[in-house]
Design an enzyme around this catalytic site. Structure first.
Site, PDB file in Angstrom:
ATOM      1  N   PRO A  86       0.835  -1.208   0.000  1.00 18.70           N
ATOM      2  CA  PRO A  86       0.000   0.000   0.000  1.00 18.70           C
ATOM      3  C   PRO A  86       0.862   1.248   0.000  1.00 18.70           C
ATOM      4  O   PRO A  86       1.875   1.333   0.704  1.00 18.70           O
ATOM      5  CB  PRO A  86      -0.798  -0.128   1.301  1.00 18.70           C
ATOM      6  CG  PRO A  86      -0.894  -1.598   1.523  1.00 18.70           C
ATOM      7  CD  PRO A  86       0.414  -2.157   1.043  1.00 18.70           C
ATOM      8  N   CYS A  87       0.435   2.223  -0.805  1.00 17.79           N
ATOM      9  CA  CYS A  87       1.317   3.342  -1.114  1.00 17.79           C
ATOM     10  C   CYS A  87       0.716   4.695  -0.773  1.00 17.79           C
ATOM     11  O   CYS A  87       1.249   5.718  -1.172  1.00 17.79           O
ATOM     12  CB  CYS A  87       1.645   3.304  -2.601  1.00 17.79           C
ATOM     13  SG  CYS A  87       0.164   3.278  -3.646  1.00 17.79           S
ATOM     14  N   GLN A  88      -0.396   4.720  -0.037  1.00 20.62           N
ATOM     15  CA  GLN A  88      -1.075   5.997   0.180  1.00 20.62           C
ATOM     16  C   GLN A  88      -0.185   7.028   0.863  1.00 20.62           C
ATOM     17  O   GLN A  88      -0.325   8.223   0.666  1.00 20.62           O
ATOM     18  CB  GLN A  88      -2.357   5.784   0.998  1.00 20.62           C
ATOM     19  CG  GLN A  88      -3.481   5.154   0.210  1.00 20.62           C
ATOM     20  CD  GLN A  88      -3.383   3.643   0.138  1.00 20.62           C
ATOM     21  OE1 GLN A  88      -2.373   3.051   0.505  1.00 20.62           O
ATOM     22  NE2 GLN A  88      -4.439   3.006  -0.358  1.00 20.62           N
ATOM     23  N   PHE A  90       2.805   7.620   0.233  1.00 18.04           N
ATOM     24  CA  PHE A  90       3.782   8.174  -0.697  1.00 18.04           C
ATOM     25  C   PHE A  90       3.136   8.792  -1.923  1.00 18.04           C
ATOM     26  O   PHE A  90       3.811   9.389  -2.736  1.00 18.04           O
ATOM     27  CB  PHE A  90       4.732   7.066  -1.176  1.00 18.04           C
ATOM     28  CG  PHE A  90       5.504   6.411  -0.062  1.00 18.04           C
ATOM     29  CD1 PHE A  90       6.352   7.143   0.732  1.00 18.04           C
ATOM     30  CD2 PHE A  90       5.361   5.053   0.180  1.00 18.04           C
ATOM     31  CE1 PHE A  90       7.065   6.538   1.753  1.00 18.04           C
ATOM     32  CE2 PHE A  90       6.074   4.445   1.186  1.00 18.04           C
ATOM     33  CZ  PHE A  90       6.929   5.198   1.986  1.00 18.04           C
ATOM     34  N   ASN A 125       5.490   0.383  -7.004  1.00 18.02           N
ATOM     35  CA  ASN A 125       4.890   1.363  -6.105  1.00 18.02           C
ATOM     36  C   ASN A 125       4.638   2.664  -6.859  1.00 18.02           C
ATOM     37  O   ASN A 125       4.949   2.773  -8.046  1.00 18.02           O
ATOM     38  CB  ASN A 125       5.773   1.590  -4.879  1.00 18.02           C
ATOM     39  CG  ASN A 125       4.950   1.737  -3.604  1.00 18.02           C
ATOM     40  OD1 ASN A 125       4.358   2.772  -3.360  1.00 18.02           O
ATOM     41  ND2 ASN A 125       4.905   0.679  -2.796  1.00 18.02           N
TER      42      ASN A 125
END
Length: 413
Positions: A86-88, A90, A125
């Site tokens: 999960p990349c929220q 960044f 990502n």
């Protein structure tokens, strides 16, 4: 070959990366996804592998290995590990949160890489991870990957449009290879200036334009005849996938929203390639690329629907199936039958075509000829599960109800 090379997909979502891996020639023998609905969609599309609906922090390699072997696969050597944590925290599209606990899941990926020791890895990502504020995190990640026993290629940001997708979508990719195997390289772009022309929105979805969208229940449609150029090209791109057989020959997902007349008028008046003034929704340009399709927020973050693009010709937002085309999913791939879940699955997914082209580099390095790989027929029979709401999907995975995030519906505008 009697067995395809084996891949494991972490943070798999509905299966965008898994699909690209299979198209390149891999069998995706295990996938891990914490969201019960998305994990179930992955299970429907990839029933030959093991799908774990689990918090990755509570999953160990011995358990995964045993489950894979129960499906008849040898785990003496895993060829590829992939994953996009999960990349929220960044993302350049939202508030960047350096202390977001989800960002620490990056190092759970490293932990399993160290335990499994596959020949190659793909880490995916958002491009925001390359930003100045996150250079320390990226450097720490590359160091940890190297300490796990891998040569790590310099990070690259790849734009899906440069690889044949009708969508601008930039993603950070990290490739690595174990020290005892041949090196791998990033794929060369195929589209853009001085290369093939970009695939346009019109090429991708024009054949669906004459077919009215469902706005209540997805009943399936007869596939367009003739199938458009891009739809046919997707069938070719994914020809090395196992053959899927559905109970009916319908095309699913041509489902959208019902708009009030005043909203339709605003949509119609908005020039292509611009945002509608009130909703701020982007109107697609038939001869251009789609903007980046987004996922919206998960259940525990308010269940806000992502802004869906406006169709370039019709006064409505695009359907799930049109979004899937723009995301390079072939028409046989199945999504949840509700708009909110379906768009979240697509917006969170890796572009399957980009995933395939990256994975092909590994297939070529392994000196495998995709045309000689075994293919089987997979019967998609679990389609009722594609209607399951969150609670029913959680019951399927035997997740206690008190652990299931509740959907907080946003107030009506």
């Amino acid at each position: 070959m009697n067995q395809r090379p084996l891949a494991i997909d972490l943070f798999a979502g509905c299966g965008g990366m898994s699909l690209g891996l299979e198209a390149a020639g891999f069998d995706v023998v295990a996938a891990v996804e914490i969201d019960p609905v998305h994990a179930l969609v992955h299970e429907v599309n990839f029933p030959y592998g093991v799908t774990f609906c689990r918090d990755i922090r509570r999953l160990e390699w011995p358990e995964m290995r045993h489950a894979i072997e129960q499906r008849g696969y040898s785990t003496a050597e895993i060829d590829l590990l992939t994953g996009g944590p999960p990349c929220q925290g960044f993302s350049v599209m939202g508030k960047r949160q350096l202390d977001d606990p989800r960002n620490q899941l990056i190092f759970e990926y490293v932990r399993l890489l160290r335990e499994i020791q596959p020949k190659y890895f793909i880490f995916e990502n958002v491009q925001g991870l390359t930003g100045q504020r996150h250079q320390g995190m990226l450097k720490q990640l590359c160091q940890a990957l190297g300490e796990a026993g891998y040569h790590v290629l310099p990070p690259q940001v790849l734009n899906g449009a440069d690889y044949g997708a009708p969508q601008r979508r930039k993603r950070l990719i990290l490739l690595g290879y174990r020290r005892d195997v041949p090196p791998v390289a990033y794929p060369a772009p195929s589209h853009g200036p001085d290369r093939k022309p970009y695939v346009t929105v019109h090429e991708a979805i024009a054949d669906l334009e004459p077919i009215p969208v469902f706005t209540d229940i997805d009943r399936g449609i007869v596939p367009p005849e003739p199938l458009g150029t891009f739809g046919r090209s997707l069938n070719e791109h994914f020809r090395h996938c196992h053959s899927r057989q559905l109970e009916t020959n319908f095309l699913w997902g041509h489902l959208g929203s019902q708009h009030q007349p005043a909203i339709q008028a605003r949509f119609q008046a908005t020039p292509p390639g611009k945002k509608e003034a009130i909703s701020r929704l982007f109107k697609l340009d038939a001869q251009g690329l789609s903007n980046t399709l987004r996922a919206g927020t998960p259940t525990d973050k308010g269940s806000f629907t992502a802004p869906r693009p406006i169709h370039y010709q019709l006064p409505r937002c695009i359907s799930i199936r049109e979004a899937a085309r723009l995301h390079t999913f072939p028409d046989w791939f199945q999504f949840h039958r509700k708009v909110w879940h379906g768009f979240r699955e697509i917006g969170n997914a890796v572009l399957p075509l980009l995933a395939k082209k990256i994975a092909q580099e590994i297939i070529h390095t392994l000196e495998i000829q995709p045309d000689l790989l075994p293919q089987k027929t997979i019967y998609i029979t679990q389609t009722d599960a594609l209607w399951y709401p969150l609670g029913q999907a959680s019951q399927y995975w035997e997740i206690p109800w008190h652990l299931v995030p509740r959907r907080r519906r946003p107030p009506s505008p």
